[in-house]
Design an enzyme around this catalytic site. Sequence first.
Site, mmCIF file in Angstrom:
data_model
loop_
_atom_site.group_PDB
_atom_site.id
_atom_site.type_symbol
_atom_site.label_atom_id
_atom_site.label_comp_id
_atom_site.label_asym_id
_atom_site.label_seq_id
_atom_site.Cartn_x
_atom_site.Cartn_y
_atom_site.Cartn_z
ATOM 1 N N HIS A 1 4.249 -31.597 16.999
ATOM 2 C CA HIS A 1 4.733 -31.020 17.893
ATOM 3 C C HIS A 1 6.165 -30.714 17.083
ATOM 4 C CE1 HIS A 1 5.825 -28.591 21.156
ATOM 5 N NE2 HIS A 1 5.076 -29.669 22.295
ATOM 6 N N ASP B 1 3.035 -26.134 18.183
ATOM 7 C CA ASP B 1 3.927 -25.965 19.705
ATOM 8 C C ASP B 1 2.134 -26.007 20.266
ATOM 9 O OD1 ASP B 1 6.621 -26.082 19.324
ATOM 10 O OD2 ASP B 1 6.905 -23.544 19.120
#
Length: 545
Positions: A518, A522
Amino acid sequence: MAIVINMPRLSDTMEEGVVAQWLKNVGDRIEEGDILAEIETDKATMEFESFHEGTLLHIGIQEGETSPVDKLLAIIGDEGEDISGLLNGSDSTKSESSADQNKTSEVVETATEESTAIAIPSGVNVISMPRLSDTMTDGTVASWLKNVGDKVEEGDILAEIETDKATMEFECFYEGTILYIGVQEGETAPVDSLLTIIGPEGTDVSAIIESGGVIASTTAAEEKNTTSASKQNDAAQDNNQTSNVTAVSSSNGGRILASPLAKKIAADKGIDLSLLTGSGENGRIIKKDVENYTPASKVADKESTPTATASPVITLSGEEKSEEVKNSQMRKAIAKSLGNSKFSAPDFSLNIEVSMDNAIASRKTINAIPDTKVSFNDMVVKACAMALQRHPQVNTSWTDNHTVYHSHIHVGVAVAVDDGLLVPVIKHTDALSLTQIGASVRDLAGKARNKKISPAEMQGSTFTVSNLGMFGIDNFTSIINQPNSAILSVGAIVEKPVVRAGQIVVGNTMKLTLTCDHRTVDGAVGAQFLQTLKTFIENPVTMLA
């Protein structure tokens, strides 16, 4: 005076070692060059050589025990010498590594002050232990394919050299006669140390040998040290050859003479080295002896006898039994790498299901072409490469200060091997056709399983694919192969009812799971990547356009 020998650092990634076997006992006389023990690192099992002579006074790490690097391994000194001070930690004597560093420093300083050049005879080439990977600090000669006196041509394979990552063939770049071999089979030597000398037959190379292959000799003091070391090495080689003959002639309780690579392969295959006959020098067991070994029927029966496993076993009496199996260094390395990835990267996973009907039809058509073979995994790898072109955010690596965007696309393909897991890398995957990808995957996977893959073929991936579909697993989540930003998990193709145009029909589907870091990828970026990947896989013709 007693010398303290610590657990050596036998590779740049080694943090601890396991004493697989002691070849000397307390009270034994030790000569310089004798093999003290076999030490298992995170990469291989290597012979550890003594650089001192004396009596083995103390063993600090027993067989099967694990110890951090630089912890007390053994003490060598004069027979009957009091070493209580060393064992209590009040040692005023420098350890082996410190002493070696001081000696090296003195030699370098002396060489800097005064040096004279050794004249190399015309046509003579000095070959040093090569650096076959960026992390290699020393190498072991697994086997020599040429002997002293043999004629060699440019391109001939001189030897097989075992590094910290793989066993590689070492090619000759000169032609002439092998005049001298400096590192014998099974011996380990630092990078850039004298490996062999090639030149015209009959050329005198004694001056080069005495200098250890160093072109510039230094002061008389250093020459004396070098000459002394050379004589000691010759004596150690003679001792080794004598012990080799003794080991071969002794069938009960004697040491089995085998190269480190042969021992490693035999351990992997569960082969008892005492059953083999060596074809190497003085009966030494080498790699081909293990690979060509076919067990007799009695041995096969013996090996087929059920043995205790590490899993709990409930006996007929209702008692539970467990057995502890010590973790190998490779398993420890895998645990450390994957643990660092799992606990350092904030990962998340996305799942998608794709139709494989068109892929099945396309693969059947492609494989109908003579001498052509493409797997579903090859299609997935190609589709990933093309999807990475459209979503460069996924083709990245995270560092503390930057996100690195890779313009090249190198897809790693996870391959299960006996010892664990390796990830060969298909370089510039986006520029390859399906058939080229298929050929590359088969070639690299075969090398990985046969322990012939080179370090360069396992480095540089920017994305990884892991496929367990062949084992019937329809859905799973992989751990990111850092420094990649994502890894794709590929499940099995399942035939099941699907809805098309409002009708329930039989279809073939496959589930994909994308695990992302992450910090660089995204959720929306990962979802868009999967949508593009789905389009390519469901319509294989788009990958051929």
